[in-house]
Design a protein around this motif. Structure first.
Motif, PDB file in Angstrom:
ATOM      1  N   THR A 110      44.198  -5.228  66.112  1.00 54.96           N
ATOM      2  CA  THR A 110      45.133  -5.705  65.040  1.00 54.96           C
ATOM      3  C   THR A 110      45.542  -7.101  65.408  1.00 54.96           C
ATOM      4  N   ALA A 111      45.751  -7.406  66.771  1.00 54.53           N
ATOM      5  CA  ALA A 111      46.627  -8.558  67.158  1.00 54.53           C
ATOM      6  C   ALA A 111      45.427  -9.772  66.914  1.00 54.53           C
ATOM      7  N   LEU A 112      44.194  -9.310  66.874  1.00 54.21           N
ATOM      8  CA  LEU A 112      43.064 -10.288  66.924  1.00 54.21           C
ATOM      9  C   LEU A 112      42.522 -10.309  65.250  1.00 54.21           C
ATOM     10  N   GLY A 113      43.286  -9.632  64.535  1.00 47.02           N
ATOM     11  CA  GLY A 113      42.902  -9.827  62.946  1.00 47.02           C
ATOM     12  C   GLY A 113      42.391  -8.579  62.330  1.00 47.02           C
ATOM     13  N   ALA A 114      41.917  -7.730  63.242  1.00 47.93           N
ATOM     14  CA  ALA A 114      41.289  -6.273  62.731  1.00 47.93           C
ATOM     15  C   ALA A 114      42.413  -5.676  61.683  1.00 47.93           C
ATOM     16  N   GLU A 115      42.041  -5.024  60.675  1.00 49.64           N
ATOM     17  CA  GLU A 115      43.055  -3.998  59.680  1.00 49.64           C
ATOM     18  C   GLU A 115      42.583  -2.658  59.825  1.00 49.64           C
ATOM     19  N   ILE A 116      43.627  -1.951  60.183  1.00 51.82           N
ATOM     20  CA  ILE A 116      43.251  -0.394  60.441  1.00 51.82           C
ATOM     21  C   ILE A 116      44.376   0.381  59.496  1.00 51.82           C
ATOM     22  N   ARG A 117      43.896   1.376  58.858  1.00 52.36           N
ATOM     23  CA  ARG A 117      44.487   2.048  57.992  1.00 52.36           C
ATOM     24  C   ARG A 117      44.385   3.641  58.279  1.00 52.36           C
ATOM     25  N   THR A 118      45.086   4.505  57.902  1.00 50.24           N
ATOM     26  CA  THR A 118      44.809   6.210  57.804  1.00 50.24           C
ATOM     27  C   THR A 118      44.993   6.830  56.748  1.00 50.24           C
TER      28      THR A 118
ATOM     29  N   PHE B 164      33.791   3.505  50.715  1.00 49.32           N
ATOM     30  CA  PHE B 164      34.643   2.871  51.657  1.00 49.32           C
ATOM     31  C   PHE B 164      35.919   2.235  50.961  1.00 49.32           C
ATOM     32  N   GLN B 165      35.577   1.526  49.842  1.00 50.53           N
ATOM     33  CA  GLN B 165      36.590   0.561  49.203  1.00 50.53           C
ATOM     34  C   GLN B 165      37.729   1.636  48.712  1.00 50.53           C
ATOM     35  N   HIS B 166      37.074   2.783  48.142  1.00 51.36           N
ATOM     36  CA  HIS B 166      38.093   3.769  47.211  1.00 51.36           C
ATOM     37  C   HIS B 166      38.929   4.439  48.519  1.00 51.36           C
ATOM     38  N   LEU B 167      38.228   4.869  49.589  1.00 54.50           N
ATOM     39  CA  LEU B 167      39.247   5.378  50.798  1.00 54.50           C
ATOM     40  C   LEU B 167      40.031   4.330  51.394  1.00 54.50           C
ATOM     41  N   TRP B 168      39.747   2.934  51.611  1.00 52.02           N
ATOM     42  CA  TRP B 168      40.761   1.978  51.911  1.00 52.02           C
ATOM     43  C   TRP B 168      41.967   1.910  50.994  1.00 52.02           C
ATOM     44  N   ASP B 169      41.724   1.716  49.667  1.00 54.86           N
ATOM     45  CA  ASP B 169      42.801   1.446  48.795  1.00 54.86           C
ATOM     46  C   ASP B 169      43.926   2.601  48.696  1.00 54.86           C
ATOM     47  N   SER B 170      43.467   3.899  49.189  1.00 56.89           N
ATOM     48  CA  SER B 170      44.236   4.811  49.151  1.00 56.89           C
ATOM     49  C   SER B 170      44.962   5.255  50.543  1.00 56.89           C
ATOM     50  N   ALA B 171      44.352   4.539  51.552  1.00 59.61           N
ATOM     51  CA  ALA B 171      45.008   4.724  53.035  1.00 59.61           C
ATOM     52  C   ALA B 171      46.289   3.845  53.194  1.00 59.61           C
ATOM     53  N   THR B 172      46.916   4.220  54.353  1.00 63.41           N
ATOM     54  CA  THR B 172      47.893   3.638  54.812  1.00 63.41           C
ATOM     55  C   THR B 172      47.960   2.672  55.875  1.00 63.41           C
ATOM     56  N   PRO B 173      48.553   1.623  56.018  1.00 60.31           N
ATOM     57  CA  PRO B 173      48.161   0.680  57.064  1.00 60.31           C
ATOM     58  C   PRO B 173      48.864   1.262  58.571  1.00 60.31           C
ATOM     59  N   PHE B 174      48.024   1.073  59.596  1.00 59.76           N
ATOM     60  CA  PHE B 174      48.293   1.781  60.663  1.00 59.76           C
ATOM     61  C   PHE B 174      49.238   0.744  61.670  1.00 59.76           C
ATOM     62  N   ALA B 175      50.780   0.791  61.378  1.00 56.12           N
ATOM     63  CA  ALA B 175      51.665   0.068  62.095  1.00 56.12           C
ATOM     64  C   ALA B 175      52.189   0.553  63.360  1.00 56.12           C
ATOM     65  N   CYS B 176      51.615   0.028  64.528  1.00 55.18           N
ATOM     66  CA  CYS B 176      51.631   0.617  65.822  1.00 55.18           C
ATOM     67  C   CYS B 176      53.164   0.333  66.322  1.00 55.18           C
ATOM     68  N   ASP B 177      53.979  -0.699  66.082  1.00 56.20           N
ATOM     69  CA  ASP B 177      55.199  -1.057  66.629  1.00 56.20           C
ATOM     70  C   ASP B 177      56.238  -0.440  65.988  1.00 56.20           C
ATOM     71  N   THR B 178      56.178   0.191  64.581  1.00 52.31           N
ATOM     72  CA  THR B 178      57.375   1.036  64.297  1.00 52.31           C
ATOM     73  C   THR B 178      58.000   1.885  65.034  1.00 52.31           C
ATOM     74  N   PRO B 179      59.079   2.311  65.033  1.00 49.07           N
ATOM     75  CA  PRO B 179      59.751   3.282  66.294  1.00 49.07           C
ATOM     76  C   PRO B 179      59.279   4.501  65.769  1.00 49.07           C
ATOM     77  N   LYS B 180      58.944   4.881  64.427  1.00 44.20           N
ATOM     78  CA  LYS B 180      58.591   6.126  64.272  1.00 44.20           C
ATOM     79  C   LYS B 180      57.607   6.036  62.840  1.00 44.20           C
ATOM     80  N   ALA B 181      56.602   6.691  63.139  1.00 41.87           N
ATOM     81  CA  ALA B 181      55.856   6.718  62.176  1.00 41.87           C
ATOM     82  C   ALA B 181      56.008   7.491  60.896  1.00 41.87           C
ATOM     83  N   THR B 182      57.049   7.533  60.272  1.00 45.08           N
ATOM     84  CA  THR B 182      57.456   8.641  59.321  1.00 45.08           C
ATOM     85  C   THR B 182      56.583   8.627  58.267  1.00 45.08           C
TER      86      THR B 182
END
Length: 356
Positions: free
Chosen positions: A201-209, A256-274
């Motif tokens: 993600t630091a290089l520009g990739a986008e990850i969601r879950t 894929f686009q349907h899954l992507w639109d309903s997914a949540t961004p993967f934020a690694c630096d948050t203290p807790k993935a609440t």
């Protein structure tokens, strides 16, 4: 159209005078030139023309034994004599057409079978050799120009695969290729996966879950799709299906686009993935409410059965329930399944009804 030269020219010359001369010849029993000239008031050249017309139309024929005398014949005899050869030719041509059509149509099954095989070869390739699959993936990764879309089910990625995946991703991102990847929520708790996600993600990739995803899928430049090979019973077998048919590729991109639109961004630096934790609990509750056993819940959410049972235990404890049934009742009373994946953690602590 017709091959007989007299048929081609005679009919157009059958005028009223020729018809009248034929009628008089029938009355007289022969074509008497002098009588016809007298009755119809004609000159010699005109009678010569009429005689030639009636001969071409087969309405006059030489008398047997005396060819110098021309006698009239009935129109049906003349027609049979004039068009008979042409009718025979037509029948032969029609039979030839029928034969040719029959022989060509007999090739229809062969044609459609060939088309089916050709379409399969052009639209799909099924590869069962693991090394061959990896070689194709490496080649597509090196030649990809614009975009890679990936769905990775099963929770955390195996740590042994991440170094090669990181190297491939870095190469594509450095070339300006966009990368969109969907994991399941359970991947957020894996340290190796989080480190990989942080790097790319630091290089520009986008990850969601997402809580649940479809099968593993890789889409290169919206032109080529990798899918796992499935058996008729739905089980996965070794191998990959490579799809290139444009309509099917476009459909898979829309999925894929349907899954992507309903997914949540993967934020690694948050203290807790609440949010992910809340969404995971929502997913577990929803699948429990649908009657799925622990093993199926774990499989669909990409976690081990042991981890799944630990989450279920935590959920029932938070809901102050002693059984699945009471947990379901408490959920229904609290309306938790209707609050969506973004329900706050406090909502898991809604008061429960008195225990019986």
């Amino acid at each position: 159209m017709f091959g007989h030269p007299q048929f081609q020219t005679g009919f157009t010359e059958l005028d009223d005078l020729s018809a009248s001369a034929y009628g008089h010849a029938v009355q007289l029993g022969c074509f008497d030139r002098a009588a016809i000239i007298s009755v119809l008031k004609l000159d010699e050249p005109e009678v010569d023309r009429i005689e030639q017309v009636l001969l071409r139309m087969r309405l006059l024929q030489p008398r047997p034994g005396d060819p110098s005398v021309l006698v009239p014949v009935s129109p049906d005899v003349a027609a049979a004599d004039l068009v008979g050869p042409t009718e025979h030719q037509i029948r032969d041509l029609m039979q030839a057409v029928t034969d040719v059509r029959g022989k060509l149509l007999s090739l229809t099954p062969l044609y459609f079978e060939g088309r089916r095989l050709r379409n399969r070869f052009e639209a799909f390739d099924v590869i069962t050799d693991v090394d061959a699959i990896q070689n194709v993936l490496n080649r597509l990764g090196q030649t990809c120009r614009k975009e890679v879309l990936t769905v990775q089910p099963g929770g955390a990625r195996p740590s042994s695969l991440l170094p090669a995946a990181r190297k491939s991703a870095e190469g594509m991102l450095e070339r300006g290729v966009r990368m969109h990847t969907i994991y399941q929520h359970t991947a957020r708790g894996d340290l190796a996966t989080k480190a990989y996600v942080r790097d790319v993600t630091a290089l520009g990739a986008e990850i969601r879950t997402a809580d649940e995803v479809i099968d593993r899928m890789l889409i290169y430049d919206r032109e080529t799709v990798f899918l796992p090979v499935r058996t008729c019973e739905g089980g996965e077998s070794a191998g990959a299906a490579i799809v290139r048919e444009p309509t099917l590729v476009a459909f898979l991109c829309a999925v894929f686009q349907h899954l992507w639109d309903s997914a949540t961004p993967f934020a690694c630096d948050t203290p807790k993935a609440t949010p992910a934790t809340d969404e995971l609990k929502q997913s577990i509750l929803r699948l429990m409410a649908q009657g799925y056993k622990d093993e199926m819940v774990a499989r669909r959410l990409g976690m081990s059965v042991r981890t799944c049972r630990r989450h279920i235990s935590e959920i029932t404890e938070e809901l102050e329930a002693t059984s699945r049934f009471q947990a379901g009742y408490n959920v229904a009373m609290a309306g938790l399944l209707g609050k969506g994946p973004a329900a706050s953690a406090a909502e898991w602590q809604q008061p429960s009804p008195p225990r019986p």
